[in-house]
Design a protein around this motif. Structure first.
Motif, PDB file in Angstrom:
ATOM      1  N   ALA A  59      37.378   1.502  37.753  1.00 39.71           N
ATOM      2  CA  ALA A  59      37.011   1.042  36.684  1.00 39.71           C
ATOM      3  C   ALA A  59      38.047   0.823  35.521  1.00 39.71           C
ATOM      4  O   ALA A  59      38.074  -0.189  34.740  1.00 39.71           O
ATOM      5  CB  ALA A  59      36.036   2.082  35.936  1.00 39.71           C
ATOM      6  N   SER A  60      38.937   1.681  35.727  1.00 42.69           N
ATOM      7  CA  SER A  60      40.195   1.636  34.522  1.00 42.69           C
ATOM      8  C   SER A  60      41.057   0.492  35.025  1.00 42.69           C
ATOM      9  O   SER A  60      41.279  -0.398  34.049  1.00 42.69           O
ATOM     10  CB  SER A  60      41.178   2.632  34.989  1.00 42.69           C
ATOM     11  N   MET A  61      41.076   0.101  36.265  1.00 41.55           N
ATOM     12  CA  MET A  61      41.864  -1.050  36.731  1.00 41.55           C
ATOM     13  C   MET A  61      41.070  -2.403  36.157  1.00 41.55           C
ATOM     14  O   MET A  61      41.736  -3.553  35.903  1.00 41.55           O
ATOM     15  CB  MET A  61      41.776  -0.855  38.215  1.00 41.55           C
ATOM     16  N   ALA A  62      39.790  -2.236  36.504  1.00 44.08           N
ATOM     17  CA  ALA A  62      38.922  -3.356  36.318  1.00 44.08           C
ATOM     18  C   ALA A  62      38.892  -3.610  34.725  1.00 44.08           C
ATOM     19  O   ALA A  62      39.019  -4.824  34.179  1.00 44.08           O
ATOM     20  CB  ALA A  62      37.679  -3.103  36.434  1.00 44.08           C
ATOM     21  N   ALA A  63      38.975  -2.499  33.895  1.00 43.93           N
ATOM     22  CA  ALA A  63      38.740  -2.773  32.268  1.00 43.93           C
ATOM     23  C   ALA A  63      40.228  -3.328  31.728  1.00 43.93           C
ATOM     24  O   ALA A  63      40.193  -4.478  30.795  1.00 43.93           O
ATOM     25  CB  ALA A  63      38.539  -1.367  31.542  1.00 43.93           C
ATOM     26  N   ILE A  64      41.304  -2.852  32.310  1.00 47.37           N
ATOM     27  CA  ILE A  64      42.578  -3.459  31.751  1.00 47.37           C
ATOM     28  C   ILE A  64      42.438  -5.055  32.379  1.00 47.37           C
ATOM     29  O   ILE A  64      43.233  -5.803  31.503  1.00 47.37           O
ATOM     30  CB  ILE A  64      43.709  -2.815  32.110  1.00 47.37           C
ATOM     31  N   MET A  86      42.691   2.117  42.846  1.00 46.56           N
ATOM     32  CA  MET A  86      43.090   0.847  42.093  1.00 46.56           C
ATOM     33  C   MET A  86      43.396  -0.234  43.134  1.00 46.56           C
ATOM     34  O   MET A  86      43.331  -1.365  42.661  1.00 46.56           O
ATOM     35  CB  MET A  86      44.380   1.137  41.202  1.00 46.56           C
ATOM     36  N   MET A  87      43.638  -0.023  44.153  1.00 47.65           N
ATOM     37  CA  MET A  87      43.951  -1.405  45.123  1.00 47.65           C
ATOM     38  C   MET A  87      43.046  -2.192  45.164  1.00 47.65           C
ATOM     39  O   MET A  87      43.638  -3.546  45.081  1.00 47.65           O
ATOM     40  CB  MET A  87      44.272  -0.598  46.561  1.00 47.65           C
ATOM     41  N   GLU A  88      41.670  -2.008  45.043  1.00 54.31           N
ATOM     42  CA  GLU A  88      40.734  -3.296  45.322  1.00 54.31           C
ATOM     43  C   GLU A  88      41.010  -4.180  43.972  1.00 54.31           C
ATOM     44  O   GLU A  88      41.298  -5.496  44.333  1.00 54.31           O
ATOM     45  CB  GLU A  88      39.292  -2.591  45.100  1.00 54.31           C
ATOM     46  N   ASN A  89      41.245  -3.621  42.953  1.00 50.99           N
ATOM     47  CA  ASN A  89      41.302  -4.588  41.674  1.00 50.99           C
ATOM     48  C   ASN A  89      42.679  -5.041  41.588  1.00 50.99           C
ATOM     49  O   ASN A  89      43.013  -5.930  40.790  1.00 50.99           O
ATOM     50  CB  ASN A  89      40.618  -3.847  40.309  1.00 50.99           C
TER      51      ASN A  89
END
Lengths: 366, 262
Positions: A59-64, A86-89
């Motif tokens: 979610a952190s990666m998605a949010a940024i 985080m790799m997915e996003n």
């Protein structure tokens, strides 16, 4: 007036981000990177920025990425286990050409490994961790000063190349405290906004499209699916896919000389250390103790795209010695580019190499 | 702007199967949005992966078609970074309740000012009809060939428990009510969740004895129980069959919200 401080590496990283105009931070607590988030949580709201602690690193990666599409300079920080999530996003950011900065204060892995001990085991993961072909930019700081400067630089590179940029720190650099000189001002290279009448994924001569900031009337469609220059999904045309992926790779790899950041020391030497991150400090100690010019040193700050031209600066080299806090991840990359022996000097467990360990490697007859 | 102006016409025709209910739900949503007099330049549609999540691609505004289950986390970034933007999410039962379940409950808890439209067809349509977290017990799918053995989620109860400000459920049959619910959701500050039960003739209907599209729509209609009627039945001690679901406005409240336009 420059200012002198005595800071922890993670604090310097957070301050570097603030100085670079970071407006959005999303993260999840994880040792040994948490101080970055804590420092930004205290400072960013007072500068009209947004700090949000998300439910996980996915979610952190998605949010940024979401924040970046509104035009904000956005960042997260983590360590190995969170980095894996985080790799997915990260792949989504690469595919959608979303500028963002990811700080990885590396610890011992695999899995939960050694939360409080240093490592450089994620160097290949940051290059290749998400599925499919793409290229990214990765920097590695060896000092508290560089935690500050390279974090700030990461934002400029992210905006300039429209790519996720990784600050690949480690627990030692993240937690050590040393003197830092703060510059008056950090230069900010702005993101190039999409011009009216140009398709949102139509690249310029440097293979980089203008950025269609949300809310500015572009009506852009952003998708992780293979897309054409309009941004529309186009998933079964082989040419569209090949062209897009090749551009995502080429826009970074073609710029490797411009992105490269390294020091060449004693270029006439026959034995040459190559190092980045915390192990730089041990190599520096060895060179300092010997006080001669017979040992070369290539000190890398840019890791990806790999500065292969830097290796050619050592005309007399007979062997490269590569101390790393991993099993030889960058040593193997160097091997691809040279015709002389590349000696990997791995160190696992969390401690730095001792100067005498590197000295011993120098005297081995091969 | 008229309602038709919201469509990205150069993207048509769409990918949905004949008889799919998603178009009905997109229509209801855009009809509600059109009544809000929103500027399209200040509106963003966000989605994850699945049939439902292709919807933003057909709408003229800025749109973000993200990774599976993560739409709400992306939306959190968009809305917090620029609260001036109106943010609407299209999602489905697999996207929201399975892979995105954690993001769902946390977006409700934060009560972030976005509106989520969930097209619940009780199946993974795009991948060819696998069981989802809302596939009813006993129903058939390619991964529940002997009938689903698991209990389904009640997504509305989940959203209410997790803290959403507005929660409603309707079906693809109840178009007027659905449009109205979406509009109330758009108007309500905080997290608004509208679940739209919908038919998937291609992958749910044909495996579960719905020979015609309308058979499944009819089943949605006859198994939907208005909240007021449900309350009355409970009061009178009547038994509510397991395969019935509740429709209507299920909660409207004013908990403190995040990312509200100031």
């Amino acid at each position: 007036m420059t200012k002198i401080e005595f800071w922890q590496g993670n604090t310097a990283c957070a301050e570097g981000a603030l100085a670079a105009g970071c407006q959005f931070f999303a993260g999840y607590p994880i040792t040994p990177s948490t101080e970055v988030a804590e420092h930004i949580a205290a400072k960013l709201p007072k500068r009209n920025g947004v700090f949000v602690q998300m439910e996980d690193e996915i979610a952190s990666m998605a949010a940024i990425i979401g924040a970046s599409w509104t035009g904000a300079r956005a960042m997260t920080s983590t360590s190995g286990p969170g980095f894996s999530l985080m790799m997915e996003n990260i792949g989504f950011a690469a595919m959608t050409e979303t500028p963002c900065v990811i700080v990885n204060v590396q610890r011992g892995g695999p899995s939960t490994g050694q939360p409080t001990m240093a490592a450089q085991g994620d160097m290949m993961q940051c290059r290749f961790g998400s599925h499919g072909d793409y290229s990214i930019i990765a920097l590695a700081p060896a000092t508290v000063q560089e935690m500050y400067e390279l974090t700030a630089k990461s934002f400029n590179l992210a905006d300039q190349y429209r790519v996720p940029v990784f600050l690949m720190a480690d627990e030692i650099v993240g937690h050590m405290r040393e003197r830092i000189t703060l510059p008056d001002k950090i230069e900010q290279v702005p993101r190039r906004e999409l011009e009216k009448g140009v398709l949102p994924f139509h690249p310029n001569e440097n293979l980089i499209p203008g950025f269609a900031t949300f809310g500015k009337g572009h009506g852009v469609h952003v998708t992780g699916l293979t897309h054409d220059e309009r941004g529309y999904p186009c998933t079964t045309n082989p040419n569209v896919h090949a062209h897009l992926v090749k551009r995502l790779v080429d826009k970074i790899e073609n710029a490797r000389t411009a992105i490269a950041d390294y020091d060449v020391i004693n270029p006439d030497a026959e034995k040459v250390f190559v190092s980045y991150g915390a192990p730089v400090r041990t190599v520096q100690q060895v060179l300092h103790d010997r006080n001669t010019e017979d040992i070369g040193f290539l000190r890398l700050r840019t890791i990806w795209p790999f500065a292969e031209d830097a290796l050619k600066k050592f005309k007399n080299v007979r062997e490269f010695l590569v101390p790393e806090l991993n099993m030889g991840q960058i040593a193997r990359e160097i091997e691809r580019h040279v015709n002389v022996p590349v000696i990997s000097l791995p160190k696992l467990g969390g401690d730095l190499h001792l100067p005498e360990e590197l000295e011993a490697a120098l005297v081995v007859n091969r | 702007m008229t309602y038709e102006d919201w469509f990205r016409k150069d993207r048509l025709p769409h990918i949905y199967c004949a008889g799919c209910g998603n178009g009905t739900i997109i229509n209801c949503t855009l009809a509600a949005i059109d009544q809000m007099n929103w500027n399209k330049d200040e509106t963003v549609f966000i989605s994850g992966i699945g049939c439902s999540s292709r919807a933003p691609g057909y709408i003229v505004t800025d749109s973000l078609h993200t990774t599976h289950g993560r739409a709400l986390a992306f939306a959190t970034g968009v809305k917090l970074a620029n609260p001036k933007l109106n943010v609407v999410i299209f999602t489905g039962d697999g996207d929201l309740a399975a892979i995105g379940g954690n993001h769902f409950i946390h977006a409700c808890r934060r009560n972030i000012d976005i509106t989520v439209i969930c097209m619940n067809n009780q199946i993974y349509g795009m991948t060819g009809g696998q069981g989802s977290p809302t596939t009813p017990k006993g129903c058939f799918s390619t991964t529940t060939p002997y009938g689903s053995a698991e209990s389904p989620f009640d997504l509305c109860e989940l959203a209410i428990a997790a803290g959403a400000n507005y929660v409603a459920r309707w079906t693809s049959y109840h178009v007027k009510e659905l449009e109205k619910a979406v509009k109330v959701g758009l108007e309500t500050p905080g997290f608004s969740f509208i679940e739209a039960m919908t038919q998937c003739p291609t992958n749910f209907g044909r495996r579960n004895k719905f020979k015609e599209v309308l058979d499944q729509v009819e089943a949605l209609k006859t198994h939907a129980l208005l909240k007021a009627k449900r309350d009355r039945m409970i009061e009178q001690g009547e038994n509510i069959p397991d395969d019935f679901f509740i429709i209507g406005e299920l909660i409207r409240r004013n908990r403190p919200a995040m990312g509200v336009k100031t």
